[in-house]
Design a protein around this motif. Structure first.
Motif, PDB file in Angstrom:
ATOM      1  N   UNK A 243      38.212  37.101  17.950  1.00  0.00           N
ATOM      2  CA  UNK A 243      38.392  38.546  18.085  1.00  0.00           C
ATOM      3  C   UNK A 243      37.181  39.231  19.388  1.00  0.00           C
ATOM      4  N   UNK A 244      36.652  38.110  19.681  1.00  0.00           N
ATOM      5  CA  UNK A 244      35.671  38.758  20.940  1.00  0.00           C
ATOM      6  C   UNK A 244      36.554  39.095  22.176  1.00  0.00           C
ATOM      7  N   UNK A 245      36.019  40.284  22.772  1.00  0.00           N
ATOM      8  CA  UNK A 245      36.597  40.708  23.909  1.00  0.00           C
ATOM      9  C   UNK A 245      36.204  40.410  25.193  1.00  0.00           C
ATOM     10  N   UNK A 246      37.165  39.594  26.019  1.00  0.00           N
ATOM     11  CA  UNK A 246      36.426  38.924  27.182  1.00  0.00           C
ATOM     12  C   UNK A 246      37.191  39.601  28.222  1.00  0.00           C
ATOM     13  N   UNK A 247      37.685  40.639  28.147  1.00  0.00           N
ATOM     14  CA  UNK A 247      38.722  41.167  29.132  1.00  0.00           C
ATOM     15  C   UNK A 247      37.749  41.623  30.467  1.00  0.00           C
ATOM     16  N   UNK A 248      36.393  41.909  30.267  1.00  0.00           N
ATOM     17  CA  UNK A 248      35.328  41.947  31.480  1.00  0.00           C
ATOM     18  C   UNK A 248      34.980  40.652  32.105  1.00  0.00           C
ATOM     19  N   UNK A 249      35.289  39.475  31.352  1.00  0.00           N
ATOM     20  CA  UNK A 249      34.729  38.048  31.974  1.00  0.00           C
ATOM     21  C   UNK A 249      35.721  37.833  33.443  1.00  0.00           C
ATOM     22  N   UNK A 250      35.120  37.285  34.175  1.00  0.00           N
ATOM     23  CA  UNK A 250      35.719  36.923  35.435  1.00  0.00           C
ATOM     24  C   UNK A 250      36.682  35.536  35.143  1.00  0.00           C
ATOM     25  N   UNK A 251      37.741  35.530  36.233  1.00  0.00           N
ATOM     26  CA  UNK A 251      38.494  34.527  36.260  1.00  0.00           C
ATOM     27  C   UNK A 251      38.042  33.256  37.042  1.00  0.00           C
ATOM     28  N   UNK A 252      38.099  31.959  36.639  1.00  0.00           N
ATOM     29  CA  UNK A 252      37.769  30.876  37.239  1.00  0.00           C
ATOM     30  C   UNK A 252      38.504  30.008  37.161  1.00  0.00           C
ATOM     31  N   UNK A 253      38.693  28.793  37.944  1.00  0.00           N
ATOM     32  CA  UNK A 253      39.641  27.757  38.098  1.00  0.00           C
ATOM     33  C   UNK A 253      38.785  26.602  37.455  1.00  0.00           C
ATOM     34  N   UNK A 254      39.690  25.665  36.549  1.00  0.00           N
ATOM     35  CA  UNK A 254      39.081  24.703  35.919  1.00  0.00           C
ATOM     36  C   UNK A 254      39.194  23.389  36.775  1.00  0.00           C
ATOM     37  N   UNK A 255      39.688  23.429  37.958  1.00  0.00           N
ATOM     38  CA  UNK A 255      39.901  22.058  38.777  1.00  0.00           C
ATOM     39  C   UNK A 255      38.856  21.825  39.747  1.00  0.00           C
ATOM     40  N   UNK A 256      37.752  22.693  39.779  1.00  0.00           N
ATOM     41  CA  UNK A 256      36.635  22.370  40.684  1.00  0.00           C
ATOM     42  C   UNK A 256      35.376  22.820  39.903  1.00  0.00           C
ATOM     43  N   UNK A 257      34.235  22.279  40.660  1.00  0.00           N
ATOM     44  CA  UNK A 257      33.055  22.718  40.048  1.00  0.00           C
ATOM     45  C   UNK A 257      32.877  24.321  40.124  1.00  0.00           C
ATOM     46  N   UNK A 258      31.774  24.871  39.499  1.00  0.00           N
ATOM     47  CA  UNK A 258      31.790  26.428  39.433  1.00  0.00           C
ATOM     48  C   UNK A 258      30.954  26.723  40.849  1.00  0.00           C
ATOM     49  N   UNK A 259      30.030  25.769  41.273  1.00  0.00           N
ATOM     50  CA  UNK A 259      29.368  26.074  42.587  1.00  0.00           C
ATOM     51  C   UNK A 259      30.458  26.127  43.804  1.00  0.00           C
ATOM     52  N   UNK A 260      31.314  25.610  43.539  1.00  0.00           N
ATOM     53  CA  UNK A 260      32.527  25.699  44.721  1.00  0.00           C
ATOM     54  C   UNK A 260      33.200  26.876  44.483  1.00  0.00           C
ATOM     55  N   UNK A 261      33.002  27.823  43.523  1.00  0.00           N
ATOM     56  CA  UNK A 261      33.541  29.201  43.291  1.00  0.00           C
ATOM     57  C   UNK A 261      32.604  30.184  43.402  1.00  0.00           C
ATOM     58  N   UNK A 262      31.671  30.026  44.158  1.00  0.00           N
ATOM     59  CA  UNK A 262      30.587  31.014  44.360  1.00  0.00           C
ATOM     60  C   UNK A 262      29.658  30.989  43.149  1.00  0.00           C
ATOM     61  N   UNK A 263      29.368  30.360  42.272  1.00  0.00           N
ATOM     62  CA  UNK A 263      28.171  30.385  41.156  1.00  0.00           C
ATOM     63  C   UNK A 263      27.210  29.631  41.757  1.00  0.00           C
ATOM     64  N   UNK A 264      25.963  30.114  41.803  1.00  0.00           N
ATOM     65  CA  UNK A 264      24.972  29.505  42.210  1.00  0.00           C
ATOM     66  C   UNK A 264      24.380  28.469  41.193  1.00  0.00           C
ATOM     67  N   UNK A 265      23.363  27.587  41.584  1.00  0.00           N
ATOM     68  CA  UNK A 265      22.711  26.486  40.793  1.00  0.00           C
ATOM     69  C   UNK A 265      21.864  27.401  39.942  1.00  0.00           C
TER      70      UNK A 265
END
Length: 906
Positions: free
Chosen positions: A631-653
């Motif tokens: 039931x949790x509302x995740x509509x505000x969460x960002x979209x992210x790809x799962x075929x590469x590391x988070x760091x390659x998508x702008x997420x910092x260490x």
């Protein structure tokens, strides 16, 4: 006598003097000289004589006799090899060439030892190679005796006036991927022995196993604590860590009195990452973010200062690599600190690299330390690239910075597509003063009448690389799902078609067509041109295949057809050394990761979307806030790809906790079947919820499996799927160091239980079954037992396990009872193949001897990409021996990441 006449006389006498000192070795195809080796010739001298005889014979057709002083003919000239010329005062690997009217001396500094050991000095052999190059014009193109060595025909060989002593230009020369016997010819490969208390290369790989519990402060501090795991970086400013390095060195010295032992401080194969206050205090104010070069220079210096109090001659070895590649700005280093410079990025240089790398190397040269050139040269995949201009520039900058040794990791051994570069790479180690143009012309001359067209061909690719240098660096960042940069071309097969589209090949092909016409009457030169043409055709085929595998719309059959074409070409049309096939399928590189199939029937699986929802959880409050609930509302969460590391998508260490969510509906046809959630790869630990219920948990433990971060993991989610098939997957990923996240695509797989087990019985070996036919007369089935008998010679059998469906990523359990009368071996081998039948792995199973019935059990973790399993049987038993088997069961079960945890309330 006039001055003019006197000058002519002097010149004539000088000419007489020059020719009088030459030795005629071959005249009109007949031997006029003999090769003389010592009575007790060592392996170096024997090989030197063999090489001299071989290449003189290839050039002239004459066969020079190889004799000892006691059997030498007084009528023939003498080619004195090694100690046959008497004792020579030369250092190891140095050599002399000296001529007289009836004599030629080819001798050098040799040491005893195996020719397979690079530390065995081979000065005499180097003297022979120098002579062959100067007098016969021998060219070492690629490691093929027939066409890879260019030898021009000569009717006469007469030596020039020689009296030369040549020292090796570098202390150590090593080209890792090439055979040592070849690099002794082409690059004068040599090595002086360097000993350390522990390992060479990355020094601290095994320290986690030794010190993680007792000295966690030796390891880099991260936000989550000390990272005491294999391969992690070290806390280099820690005096206790430095003291332990010194203690191990002193201990090794005491155990080996009289032996020189140096100190290896080369960081593990990772970036310097410690954030403790002591390490950060070593970074100068204003240093670029993440740059710890000054810190590591101070580390090497600190260890050296402690060590020199015990032995002032000690050498300390370190790397200039990754985020500590830059030269120090605030301190000077003594020359006993040996820095291996690993420049990056890859060739061809882009504008930024062309500006920064030579300047940085120059600063290292001024820092006071001694330099070793340690490039990673594994670029290019199968594509035609001439990157020699950038390599030549970098090499000369290193040389001007007082380079003492060279250690090349690589190179890519694709001689048909990187020919001039590979030739120049090797010959610079023999002739470092040669110009780039001189070395290129040497290479082109090996193609005889086709030389001009071959030059045009390679100049085309040289211009292509230079004109598209920026593209060569930008494309990998955009299209490589596994790494953010080119990373030495390890994943080139993901994007080769983007760098080398089909339209770039036809113009190059025209140059080689002209070269083939020019060489049509010169068979050896024509073969060399055809070698280049095979490399071009192979590159073109590989680029087209890369495009097919990169296209998400390509069907499995299209991919299989493309792969079949590549394999057929490689088997039928690709010469040895034309392309470095072994390097293209190494673990985690190029074709192995880019040319992939699903090992499972698309009718029995769901490919999960690449795009999920993501929220970071730095306060670790996600569970309390209900991130796992349906039931949790995740509509505000960002979209992210799962075929590469988070760091390659702008997420910092530094995020540590990251939550992924995905909602979907399972098709009705799968409801009620066993369901396995297959997560492509999770770095590092994770917890899994399905519809708010905890379905599993995995905790990264490097002591158990240091590679689990890059391996798939599976969870049985059968009981969590409701009748309507609607599920919400919530995955919490915990990452304490480096890149992280869910970074490879995932699926849900569905099974019928009957597809996962098999009983091998009489039906398996009925006459019409192919398993029975592979065994022949050595197999029988009597009274519920399978009996394998010995034979006069080794025999082979095969058990085909076609009934075991979709084995990839599961655990294979093998159970049977057996007894035997053997004295010789009977070995079973589990064979794993992908769905295209490409071999992946062989796992041998050896049975202990047992005269009484004994139960045998074996568990094997099947590779994720495995599409089929078979068992091969290697039968070494003699005719009077046998082995009997019964109750043979094979069963597959999912490799689950962890047992299911307690249910979480919604």
């Amino acid at each position: 006598m006039s001055v003019k006449m006197f000058f002519k006389l002097i010149c004539f006498q000088a000419l007489l003097s020059f020719t009088a000192h030459g030795l005629v070795i071959v005249e009109n195809g007949s031997a006029r000289a003999q090769i003389i080796i010592p009575e007790n010739a060592n392996p170096v001298e024997v090989l030197a004589a063999k090489e001299m005889k071989n290449f003189v014979g290839r050039a002239t057709g004459a066969e020079l006799p190889v004799v000892t002083p006691g059997t030498a003919s007084p009528e023939k000239g003498k080619i004195l090899i090694g100690r046959a010329a008497g004792k020579q005062s030369v250092a190891p690997n140095s050599f002399i060439i000296k001529s007289a009217p009836k004599e030629l001396i080819l001798a050098g500094g040799d040491t005893s030892g195996s020719l397979n050991d690079a530390k065995t000095a081979t000065g005499t052999l180097f003297a022979v190679y120098e002579f062959l190059e100067k007098e016969l014009g021998v060219l070492w193109l690629w490691p093929d005796e027939q066409y890879g060595v260019a030898v021009r025909r000569k009717d006469r060989i007469e030596t020039a006036d020689y009296e030369r002593k040549i020292d090796p230009p570098f202390e150590n020369v090593r080209i890792r991927k090439l055979p040592l016997a070849w690099t002794r010819r082409s690059a004068r490969a040599c090595s002086t022995e360097v000993r350390f208390p522990g390992r060479s290369g990355h020094a601290f790989v095994d320290w986690a196993a030794r010190y993680a519990k007792t000295n966690p402060d030796f390891f880099a501090l991260a936000k989550s604590g000390r990272n005491a795991r294999p391969g992690s970086s070290m806390c280099v400013a820690n005096p206790a860590f430095q003291d332990e390095i010194i203690r191990l060195w002193v201990e090794a010295r005491n155990k080996n009195p009289g032996v020189r032992i140096d100190i290896n401080c080369c960081e593990n194969d990772t970036s310097g990452a410690c954030i403790c206050e002591r390490c950060k205090a070593w970074d100068p104010p204003g240093a670029p973010e993440g740059d710890v070069s000054e810190r590591y220079a101070k580390f090497y210096n600190a260890v050296y200062e402690k060590a020199k109090r015990i032995d002032p001659s000690v050498r300390v070895y370190g790397y200039a690599y990754k985020n500590y590649v830059n030269a120090p700005e605030t301190i000077r280093l003594p020359q006993n600190i040996m820095i291996s410079i690993v420049p990056s990025p890859s060739f061809p240089y882009n504008r930024k690299a062309r500006k920064e790398i030579p300047g940085n190397i120059g600063k290292w040269g001024k820092s006071g330390c001694s330099l070793i050139y340690r490039p990673n040269l594994l670029d290019g995949y199968a594509m035609p690239e001439d990157i020699s201009i950038d390599y030549y520039t970098e090499f000369q900058v290193m040389r001007n910075a007082r380079m003492r040794s060279i250690d090349i990791d690589g190179p890519n051994l694709s001689f048909a597509t990187q020919g001039p570069f590979l030739y120049i790479l090797q010959r610079l180690l023999v002739k470092p003063d040669a110009s780039l143009e001189e070395l290129k012309n040497e290479y082109y001359s090996a193609f005889g009448p086709a030389a001009g067209h071959v030059r045009d061909y390679w100049e085309y690719w040289n211009r292509y690389a230079l004109d598209n240098a920026e593209l060569f660096h930008e494309v990998p960042k955009k299209y490589n799902p596994l790494r953010h940069s080119m990373f030495f071309g390890f994943h080139y097969a993901f994007y080769a078609h983007r760098l080398f589209p089909e339209e770039v090949f036809p113009p190059a092909e025209k140059f080689l067509d002209e070269a083939r016409k020019a060489a049509k009457d010169s068979p050896d030169d024509l073969k060399r041109v055809e070698f280049l043409k095979a490399g071009l055709d192979h590159a073109r085929l590989c680029a087209a295949t890369c495009a097919i595998f990169a296209d998400e719309k390509s069907t499995t059959q299209q991919r299989l057809d493309a792969l079949a074409k590549v394999r057929a070409f490689r088997a039928q049309s690709l010469p040895r050394w034309a392309a470095w096939l072994e390097g293209f399928v190494m673990n985690g590189r190029n074709e192995q990761v880019a040319w992939t199939f699903s090992a499972f029937d698309p009718n029995t699986m769901i490919e999960l979307p690449v795009e999920w929802k993501l929220a970071l959880d730095p306060q670790n409050s996600g569970e309390r806030l209900g991130y796992s609930r349906t039931s949790f509302d995740d509509s505000s969460w960002q979209r992210i790809k799962t075929d590469r590391f988070l760091e390659y998508q702008g997420i910092k260490d530094g995020y540590i906790n990251a939550w992924y969510r995905l909602s979907l509906t399972i098709p009705e046809k799968y409801i009620g079947k066993r369901a396995i959630l297959h997560l492509g790869a999770v770095d590092e630990s994770c917890s899994l919820w399905i519809n708010g219920e905890m379905a599993g948990k995995f905790t990264f433990d490097p002591a158990v499996n240091p590679d689990s971060w890059k391996n798939p993991m599976e969870f049985d989610i059968t009981e969590f799927i409701p009748e309507n098939g609607k599920i919400t997957i919530a995955l919490k990923v915990i990452n304490n160091q480096g890149r992280g996240g869910l970074w490879r695509p995932s699926q849900i797989r569905f099974f019928n239980e009957d597809d996962m087990k098999i009983l091998i019985d009489a039906k398996t070996f009925s006459p019409e079954d192919r398993s029975a036919r592979t065994f022949g007369k050595q197999l029988s089935y009597v009274d519920g037992m399978i009996r394998i008998s010995g034979a006069a010679k080794k025999t082979f059998g095969r058990i085909y396990l076609d009934k075991l469906k979709k084995p990839g990523g599961k655990k294979l359990e093998i159970t049977f009872d057996y007894r035997d009368s053997r004295k010789h071996s009977l070995e079973f081998v589990v064979l794993e193949q992908d769905i295209s039948k490409k071999p992946l792995r062989h796992t041998p199973i050896k049975l202990p001897f047992s005269k009484e019935w004994k139960t045998f059990r074996k568990s094997i973790e099947v590779l994720p990409e495995t599409g089929r399993l078979d068992i091969a049987v290697n039968n070494n038993m003699k005719p009077e021996e046998f082995a009997e088997f019964k109750k043979i069961f094979l069963e597959l079960s999912p490799q689950l990441a962890a047992p299911r945890r307690e249910t979480e309330n919604q």
